[in-house]
Design an enzyme around this catalytic site. Structure first.
Site, mmCIF file in Angstrom:
data_model
loop_
_atom_site.group_PDB
_atom_site.id
_atom_site.type_symbol
_atom_site.label_atom_id
_atom_site.label_comp_id
_atom_site.label_asym_id
_atom_site.label_seq_id
_atom_site.Cartn_x
_atom_site.Cartn_y
_atom_site.Cartn_z
ATOM 1 N N TYR A 78 29.634 -5.616 -13.110
ATOM 2 C CA TYR A 78 29.714 -6.188 -11.767
ATOM 3 C C TYR A 78 29.364 -5.104 -10.754
ATOM 4 C CZ TYR A 78 31.411 -8.059 -7.404
ATOM 5 O OH TYR A 78 31.487 -8.483 -6.094
ATOM 6 N N ASP A 115 28.421 3.477 -10.903
ATOM 7 C CA ASP A 115 29.095 2.702 -9.866
ATOM 8 C C ASP A 115 30.594 2.938 -10.032
ATOM 9 O OD1 ASP A 115 30.262 0.864 -8.216
ATOM 10 O OD2 ASP A 115 29.058 -0.850 -8.892
ATOM 11 N N TYR A 156 35.486 -16.689 -3.277
ATOM 12 C CA TYR A 156 35.511 -17.167 -4.670
ATOM 13 C C TYR A 156 36.400 -18.397 -4.844
ATOM 14 C CZ TYR A 156 33.928 -12.354 -5.361
ATOM 15 O OH TYR A 156 33.270 -11.161 -5.278
HETATM 16 C C1 LIG Z 1 34.149 -4.332 -5.774
HETATM 17 C C2 LIG Z 1 32.970 -3.718 -6.428
HETATM 18 C C3 LIG Z 1 31.694 -3.747 -5.840
HETATM 19 C C4 LIG Z 1 31.425 -4.477 -4.541
HETATM 20 O O1 LIG Z 1 32.107 -3.931 -3.465
HETATM 21 P P1 LIG Z 1 32.271 -4.816 -2.127
HETATM 22 O O2 LIG Z 1 32.920 -3.877 -1.163
HETATM 23 O O3 LIG Z 1 33.146 -5.969 -2.489
HETATM 24 O O4 LIG Z 1 30.925 -5.225 -1.692
HETATM 25 C C5 LIG Z 1 30.661 -3.119 -6.496
HETATM 26 N N1 LIG Z 1 30.845 -2.492 -7.670
HETATM 27 C C6 LIG Z 1 32.055 -2.435 -8.265
HETATM 28 C C7 LIG Z 1 32.209 -1.711 -9.545
HETATM 29 C C8 LIG Z 1 33.156 -3.062 -7.684
HETATM 30 O O5 LIG Z 1 34.345 -3.042 -8.283
#
Ligand SMILES: *Cc1c(COP(=O)(O)O)cnc(C)c1O
Length: 416
Positions: A143, A237, A15
């Site tokens: 995200y 997630d 980033y």
């Molecule tokens: C960090 C994150 C991801 C991505 O994980 P990586 O290991 O960086 O690929 C996906 N979802 C959420 C909610 C995150 O905080």
């Protein structure tokens, strides 16, 4: 330090605008909540290395587990061969999940765990002969990762949907149904579009990378009800929220609902090594069972269920069982609420909010992020200005004195 200057010509940072990125701080060691720099300075880590090191760095129990595993077997392929760390970890994760979330697929990063969740949601329908339901509803400010599939379900601006238009699959992204207007918009969207949807994905309680934006548990119950009504897969997630960060072991506990798939990563190994898990319900798993290889889940990372990562994750779960982590989160929460509250009166401060071990000071804007970062480093803390916020997501083992150093540094740099 010649490795730094030499390597700086060859590494590409995350980033970062490499034309203007400042030279990173060289680190020699980590210990507890501290990052020890090559020049001997110590920084108190306010963000636990991107929300991973929940027990602090170098926890002796995790280190011993990984060292033991390293002696026995650093890695072995997961197709056709089994090892105890992964099978034990799958059993333990399933036991921690509500409902019939019993089937664990291991991967090596959060983004890939989300990709697998999406594949499961879509392919489970195809396996049952249901065509045309391949879209995933996601929410503004969300995200879910950096890979192409997950970018499409991130907030459109952050996921750079317009820049990558044509490459990314087009997914609907709408506001979370959290007030009368957004609930009405959500309901009419669902009524119109449900026939093309396979799943709904959400970060439960906190949109982390979207700026640490909180929403109440009712939102999650509303999503569960809509998913049930229209027969959609609900994906939580929990890559950021999992393992105590929001005050309960998983955020889903606060909503009292079980999704159909949970994704985990970040703190899964206590910040030790990359590992992720996608946990699916028995019902979804059953949709992949048949006499035909064609209905199998077609995914399998080379380093799937890496034994070192699984050993670290098992040791991390031991610590959640043996040590008072959730009480520590509650204490951190109370202390941050008290010590960040005075920021509310400072110039440019829009909001101060705390949930679990997440403390946020939101500003109207951060004009000079590198300048602010420099001031924070001078205060002896590692806190990264991010979007319009300064936030703390410390290790749960941080001492009250160390936490006061973090909150004090934030108060001082914002008062100056
Ligand atoms: C960090 C994150 C991801 C991505 O994980 P990586 O290991 O960086 O690929 C996906 N979802 C959420 C909610 C995150 O905080």
């Amino acid at each position: 330090m010649s490795w730094l200057e030499e390597g700086w010509r060859h590494v590409w940072l995350p980033y970062a605008q490499m034309a203007t990125a400042p030279l990173p701080l060289p680190v020699s060691r980590t210990e507890g909540a501290r990052i020890i720099l090559e020049d001997g300075r110590e920084l108190i880590d306010g963000i636990a290395s991107w929300w991973t090191a929940c027990h602090g760095y170098n926890h002796p129990h995790i280190r011993a587990a990984v060292a033991g595993q390293l002696e026995a077997m650093p890695h072995v392929m997961f197709g056709g061969l089994a090892h105890e760390p992964a099978y034990r970890l799958a059993t333990r994760l399933a036991a921690l999940m509500p409902g019939d979330l019993n089937r664990v697929f291991f991967t090596d990063s959060g983004s890939v765990a989300v990709e697998v969740a999406v594949k499961i949601a879509v392919q489970s329908r195809l396996n049952q002969g249901e065509r045309g339901r391949h879209r995933i509803l996601a929410f503004s400010g969300g995200y879910h990762g950096d890979t192409l599939g997950t970018m499409a379900i991130c907030d459109p601006e952050e996921g750079m949907h317009s820049l990558f238009a044509g490459l990314l699959p087009e997914q609907p992204v709408i506001p979370l149904p959290r007030d009368a207007a957004s609930i009405a918009a959500f309901e009419s969207f669902m009524e119109r579009e449900h026939a093309s949807l396979a799943a709904i994905i959400v970060e439960p309680l906190v949109q982390g990378a979207g700026g640490m934006v909180f929403h109440p548990p009712e939102v999650l119950r509303r999503l569960r009800a809509a998913a049930d009504h229209y027969g959609l897969t609900l994906i939580f997630d929990e890559i950021f929220t999992g393992f105590g960060r929001t005050g309960s072991l998983f955020a889903l506990a606060q909503a009292g609902v079980a999704p159909d798939i949970v994704t985990l990563s970040k703190a899964l190994t206590g910040g030790t090594s990359p590992l992720a898990a996608t946990i699916a319900s028995d019902r979804l798993f059953a949709a992949f069972l048949s006499a035909s290889p064609a209905t199998a889940l077609m995914h399998g990372p080379t380093f799937m269920a890496n034994p070192l990562g699984c050993a670290a994750a098992n040791a991390s779960l031991d610590l959640f069982e043996r040590e008072p982590r959730l009480e520590q989160v509650a204490a951190i929460s109370a202390q941050m609420a008290q010590e960040l509250e005075p920021c509310r009166g400072l110039p440019g401060v829009r909001d101060v909010r705390v949930l679990g071990a997440i403390g946020v000071v939101q500003l109207a804007e951060i004009k000079d992020p590198p300048g602010l970062r420099q001031k924070l480093i001078a205060e002896g803390v590692w806190v990264r200005p991010f979007r319009d916020i300064l936030y703390l997501t410390p290790a749960f083992t941080i001492t009250p004195a160390e936490l006061s150093r973090l909150t004090g540094a934030i108060r001082r740099v914002l008062s100056a």
